[in-house]
Enzyme design. Structure first.
Site, PDB file in Angstrom:
ATOM      1  N   ASP B  36     -17.391 -18.825  -3.945  1.00  0.00           N
ATOM      2  CA  ASP B  36     -16.170 -19.088  -3.111  1.00  0.00           C
ATOM      3  C   ASP B  36     -14.824 -18.762  -3.371  1.00  0.00           C
ATOM      4  O   ASP B  36     -13.931 -18.659  -2.712  1.00  0.00           O
ATOM      5  CB  ASP B  36     -16.065 -20.936  -2.949  1.00  0.00           C
ATOM      6  CG  ASP B  36     -17.030 -21.299  -2.048  1.00  0.00           C
ATOM      7  OD1 ASP B  36     -17.921 -20.666  -1.335  1.00  0.00           O
ATOM      8  OD2 ASP B  36     -17.134 -22.637  -1.461  1.00  0.00           O
ATOM      9  N   ASP B 277      13.411   4.506  31.585  1.00  0.00           N
ATOM     10  CA  ASP B 277      12.125   4.887  31.274  1.00  0.00           C
ATOM     11  C   ASP B 277      11.208   3.786  31.083  1.00  0.00           C
ATOM     12  O   ASP B 277       9.852   3.992  30.674  1.00  0.00           O
ATOM     13  CB  ASP B 277      11.783   5.990  30.251  1.00  0.00           C
ATOM     14  CG  ASP B 277      11.891   5.712  28.673  1.00  0.00           C
ATOM     15  OD1 ASP B 277      12.587   4.550  28.782  1.00  0.00           O
ATOM     16  OD2 ASP B 277      11.518   6.218  27.902  1.00  0.00           O
ATOM     17  N   GLY B 412       5.400   7.432  29.962  1.00  0.00           N
ATOM     18  CA  GLY B 412       5.342   7.641  31.251  1.00  0.00           C
ATOM     19  C   GLY B 412       5.223   9.127  32.108  1.00  0.00           C
ATOM     20  O   GLY B 412       4.495   9.169  32.953  1.00  0.00           O
ATOM     21  N   LEU B 413       5.853   9.938  31.437  1.00  0.00           N
ATOM     22  CA  LEU B 413       5.610  11.228  32.064  1.00  0.00           C
ATOM     23  C   LEU B 413       4.122  11.826  31.963  1.00  0.00           C
ATOM     24  O   LEU B 413       3.603  12.301  32.862  1.00  0.00           O
ATOM     25  CB  LEU B 413       6.417  12.518  31.225  1.00  0.00           C
ATOM     26  CG  LEU B 413       6.390  13.645  31.957  1.00  0.00           C
ATOM     27  CD1 LEU B 413       6.917  13.720  33.318  1.00  0.00           C
ATOM     28  CD2 LEU B 413       7.480  14.727  31.289  1.00  0.00           C
TER      29      LEU B 413
END
Lengths: 435, 512
Positions: B36, B277, B412-413
């Site tokens: 453990d 953007d 985005g683009l």
């Protein structure tokens, strides 16, 4: 071979201490076993702790749909023992429905299942009746109360041997069984060498598939590729197979001695042996030479982990010129380790079992150049300005055989090289205060 | 029995370890079998701590079971106190030791130790890690506070920060961010606990005017007790996100008897999210899963601060199911309360998100489904204990969140160009976002779209070859959604097979 066993520190007193053991339990060996046996699925019958251990120890591998899982016992399972078998059957059905490709289902006992005396062998027999031959079911214990780290593999192999087919005639039996899980690449290299020595009907245990089980009988000789196989060796011997005694194939010397033991047992001529081994021996020494400047004269301390420690220490002392301070091993199989211990330089402290706090004190007092230890200790030691090599890497990296001799030395040299590269400005004791 | 390939939470004693490891001067003697001790490496490896966790394990073995494991425990306990000289001692059992019923608390009492000993009752077969941490912290607070009385005069602006722990998601930096924020707003932060506190600090908890609970799953129980025992009010608004941070500061100031609003110092998320953007972020479908606190906070940020559409919300913490259900209603989705990662995977496949915000496990699921992902909650692996300052809370936390949630998305683009020129040989939708290339290797050649679970459709729905081809012109991150919508539309209107016209009819029908 015999002179190997005559000198050295075989009689050095062993430090036996009882206290906190900072080691993994046998469940951890599932991490490499499930990759080795490609159609096996390991189902731990245990608690949330077992499941958490496996995913913590397996790191990112847990994410590639591993072939292991945990049947987590819950409160209601503990309330009445009778329905635990029903519960397990239900879990196994669900699992086999999800993974119909499983050839062998391995039930693995854990501490909680053993403490409540849940009879997994009975469960395995019952499930085998239901699911064989499509899915064979067997069981072994990987619990921490019974096993340490690599001993899980030992128990698995001895369960496998219990299942192995018996020879119908002497001609069926494997001539040589090489026992101990090895990386595929190492297995292939060793198989090539043994075949070049002219020995046929060689089987590796475990095989890459659950169906690839050797036939074991009194005609079978076996040799251990790993030092932690006490139970597996005993299981092979009850089948009448006879063990070939050797040190383990780590380093150039270890691999040569290991192959020589096989060659002697099978009456291979000295000329043939030289022919087969000369080139790889030379390669191994050449690869090793790169790391000698890092390792010669370095003082190395081993904490217990896998039972590989005596072999690793022998390799470092004899082939890399390192000085061994203490060799800790979770367990010492006196017979199997005799050759290794005989080769250790006199004066090396041996310890079996562990009281981790006292071992840490001994380690600090001896101030070694490199500490081989588990991941729970490594960073705290580094923060004290000491250098460590985390030990479970030896269980996960190809280190056996000639072609890996250089890699094995590199594993030890790497922390030393890194320390030389980094200007950390750490001095002993500095890191300990910032927890 | 529960079949489990992966667990969101460890056993409760790991929660107790997190409390012990968070604090100074606390030692934990854990009755546990050999093995453990694996839990140590959560702290030394994942969190990269420089010291061993202050935990002594009895690590009993099978041969000890024949003798007296109780004696093993007592020896370990005595040795630990001698060696580590703690100010307070936690004693407890792990799951296996719980079965032995050695009663660590009772045994520790017989040793006559001259420090406070806190026995922990953590039912391992019922409860989990967070519960264990909460319970341990509560017991420890009660033991350390003892029967202290509250001072007659308490400065109105004094407060404690409760909840941050070892192995908590970004707790280290949240504490720094929130402490600085509160101090800039005229509050006096007294005790931060459990992270970095000593038992003596816990004893001083009643000396502040009120408590601030940063992580309810760890500290709410303790805060409630302090409220009941000492009349200390507590604030449990979670300052994750800009709006929540503002509300948090206002409420803290009110509790402290100060007026006026907080400044927005350092908030860049608001402007970044407003800047043009970010418009392509509008309505991005996001699936959220994690601990309750982070999941609820993430849903609010996603909806109100980034303009995403929450398409799934859930937690693995049953203790906070009620809160998550309420939040799911707020965002108009079905709540998912489950600790079964296979169920979570099914829900993600069903929801067809364009972004997954989850734990380490959802990172894996998202990788398999090839959906962008960011991690917002524990459990996490080593990469989410970063070297750099990376809070989630406060204004800087919001900045970190903006970057890390938007970063996995296609720029985005790039997204537009993909839609315009589908057959570009290097700039096609099989190629991951170019700024992520290092992190997301190209898919295996064998992995076709049909193999990807997110694009799976009902076997009995037939598409014409032309319609299938047209569907491929839909950018890949919304293709799953388009396929499902079209199939629903076809089923509802009895259309068979699906043609190009059906695809566009469905598009017009579901236009968002």
């Amino acid at each position: 071979m015999n002179q190997l066993f005559s000198a050295g520190c075989a009689t050095a007193p062993t430090i036996r201490q009882r206290g906190q053991h900072e080691v993994f339990c046998g469940l951890t060996s599932i991490i490499w076993l499930h990759r080795k046996v490609q159609d096996a699925f390991f189902l731990i019958v245990g608690s949330r702790t077992c499941a958490h251990l496996m995913q913590s120890a397996a790191g990112v591998m847990i994410f590639s749909e591993p072939r292991f899982a945990t049947a987590i016992m819950e409160e209601r399972d503990l309330a009445g023992m009778a329905d635990m078998h029903d519960e397990l059957d239900r879990v196994v059905d669900k699992l086999l429905a999800r993974r119909p490709d499983i050839g062998m289902l391995v039930l693995v006992a854990s501490c909680p299942s053993e403490v409540i005396k849940f009879d997994l062998s009975k469960a395995a027999e019952r499930l085998n009746r239901v699911h064989a031959p499509r899915h064979r079911v067997l069981c072994y214990s990987g619990s921490g109360i019974e096993t340490t780290f690599t001993q899980g593999e030992d128990n698995f192999l001895s369960a496998l041997i219990g299942e192995a087919p018996r020879p119908q005639s002497p001609a069926d039996a494997a001539r040589l069984v090489i026992a101990g899980c090895l990386p595929d690449v190492v297995e292939d290299q060793l198989a090539r060498l043994v075949s070049e020595l002219g020995i046929e009907k060689v089987h590796f245990l475990p095989g890459r598939r659950s169906s690839a089980m050797p036939v074991v009988g009194p005609q079978t000789r076996f040799i251990l590729a790993q030092p932690y196989l006490g139970a597996a060796a005993a299981a092979l011997e009850t089948r009448g197979a006879r063990r070939i005694d050797a040190i383990f194939p780590l380093g150039e010397e270890g691999t040569t001695a290991w192959l020589q033991a096989i060659a002697t047992a099978f009456g291979v001529s000295a000329g043939r042996f030289h022919e087969v081994t000369a080139a790889p021996r030379k390669r191994a020494r050449a690869a090793l030479a790169h790391y000698l400047p890092w390792l010669e004269g370095r003082r190395i301390f081993f904490f217990p982990d896998s039972q590989l420690e005596p072999s690793l220490a022998r390799f470092l002392a004899r082939e890399a010129g390192a000085e061994i301070v203490e060799v800790g091993s979770p367990y010492l199989h006196r017979d199997h380790a005799a050759g290794e211990l005989a080769l250790l330089p006199a004066g090396v402290a041996l310890s079996e079992g562990q009281d981790v706090d006292r071992q840490i004190e001994r380690c600090r007092a001896s101030d070694p150049d490199l500490i081989v230890c588990g991941m729970g200790l490594a960073n705290p030691f580094e923060a004290e300005g000491r250098l460590t090599k985390w030990s479970i890497e030896f269980a996960f990296t190809p280190i056996h055989g000639y072609e890996q001799a250089g890699d094995l030395a590199e594993l030890f040299a790497r922390p030393l090289r890194r320390n030389a590269l980094l200007d950390t400005g750490l001095t002993a004791g500095q890191g300990a205060s910032c927890s | 029995m529960q079949l489990s390939m992966w667990t969101y939470e460890g056993p409760p004693h790991v929660g107790a370890m997190r409390i012990a490891a968070s604090m100074e001067g606390v030692h934990y003697v854990l009755h546990a079998p050999q093995g453990d001790t694996y839990a140590d490496l959560l702290f030394t490896m994942i969190e990269r701590r420089k010291a061993r966790p202050p935990v002594t394990y009895t690590t009993f073995q099978a041969r000890d079971l024949g003798g007296s494991t109780a004696d093993v425990f007592k020896t370990a306990c005595r040795d630990a106190v001698d060696r580590f000289e703690p100010d307070a001692l936690l004693v407890g059992a792990s799951c296996t030791a719980e079965l032995l019923q050695d009663d660590p608390g009772g045994l520790a009492k017989t040793l006559g130790l001259d420090i406070p000993v806190v026995p922990l009752e953590l039912p391992s077969y019922q409860k989990k890690e967070a519960w264990g941490a909460s319970e341990t912290f509560y017991r420890l607070v009660r033991a350390c506070v003892g029967n202290r009385s509250r001072p007659d005069t308490v400065a109105a602006n004094s407060c404690n920060l409760l909840g941050p722990t070892a192995l908590g998601f970004r707790n280290r930096d949240d504490v720094r961010e929130i402490t600085a924020l509160l101090e800039a707003n005229g509050l006096d932060v007294r005790v931060v606990a459990p992270l970095g506190a000593r038992p003596a600090d816990l004893a001083m908890l009643p000396e502040a005017a009120f408590n601030i609970v940063l992580y309810p799953e760890i500290a709410e129980t303790s805060a409630r007790w302090l409220s009941k025992a000492y009349g200390m009010p507590f604030l449990s608004t979670i300052p994750i996100g800009v709006a929540a941070t503002r509300r948090f500061v206002a409420e803290a100031r009110t509790l402290a008897g100060l007026d006026g609003q907080a400044s927005n110092d350092g908030d860049r998320l608001t402007w970044y999210s407003r800047s043009i953007d970010s418009t392509y972020l509008t309505g991005k479908r996001v699936f959220i899963f994690g601990d309750a606190t982070h999941a609820i906070a993430a849903a609010r940020i996603a909806t109100h601060e980034l303009g995403f559409k929450v398409c799934g919300l859930g937690t693995y913490m049953r203790e906070y199911a009620r809160e998550v259900r309420a939040a799911a209603r707020e965002h108009d989705v079905e709540p998912l309360i489950s600790d079964d990662h296979l169920e979570v995977e099914d829900a993600i496949v069903e929801a067809r998100p364009e972004l997954v915000l989850g734990t380490q496990m959802e990172r894996h699921i998202a990788k398999r489904l090839r959906v962008p992902c960011a991690v917002i909650s524990a459990p996490v692996h080593v990469q989410d204990f970063p070297a750099r300052y990376s809070p989630q809370m406060g204004f800087e936390g919001a900045n970190v969140i903006f970057d890390s949630w938007v970063h996995p998305l296609m720029m985005g683009l790039e997204e537009h160009l993909l839609a315009m020129f589908r057959d570009d040989f290097e700039f096609n939708d099989e190629t991951p976002a170019s700024h992520l290339h290092a992190h997301s290797p190209a898919p295996q050649p064998a992995e076709t779209e049909a193999d990807t679970p997110i694009a799976l459709s009902d076997q009995d729905t037939r598409w014409t070859r032309e319609a299938e081809r047209e569907l491929k012109k839909v950018p890949f991150f919304v293709r799953g959604k388009a396929r499902r919508n079209t199939e629903h539309f076809a089923a509802e209107n009895g259309i068979h097979p699906i043609t190009v016209e059906t695809l566009y009819d469905a598009k017009a029908h579901f236009a968002r």
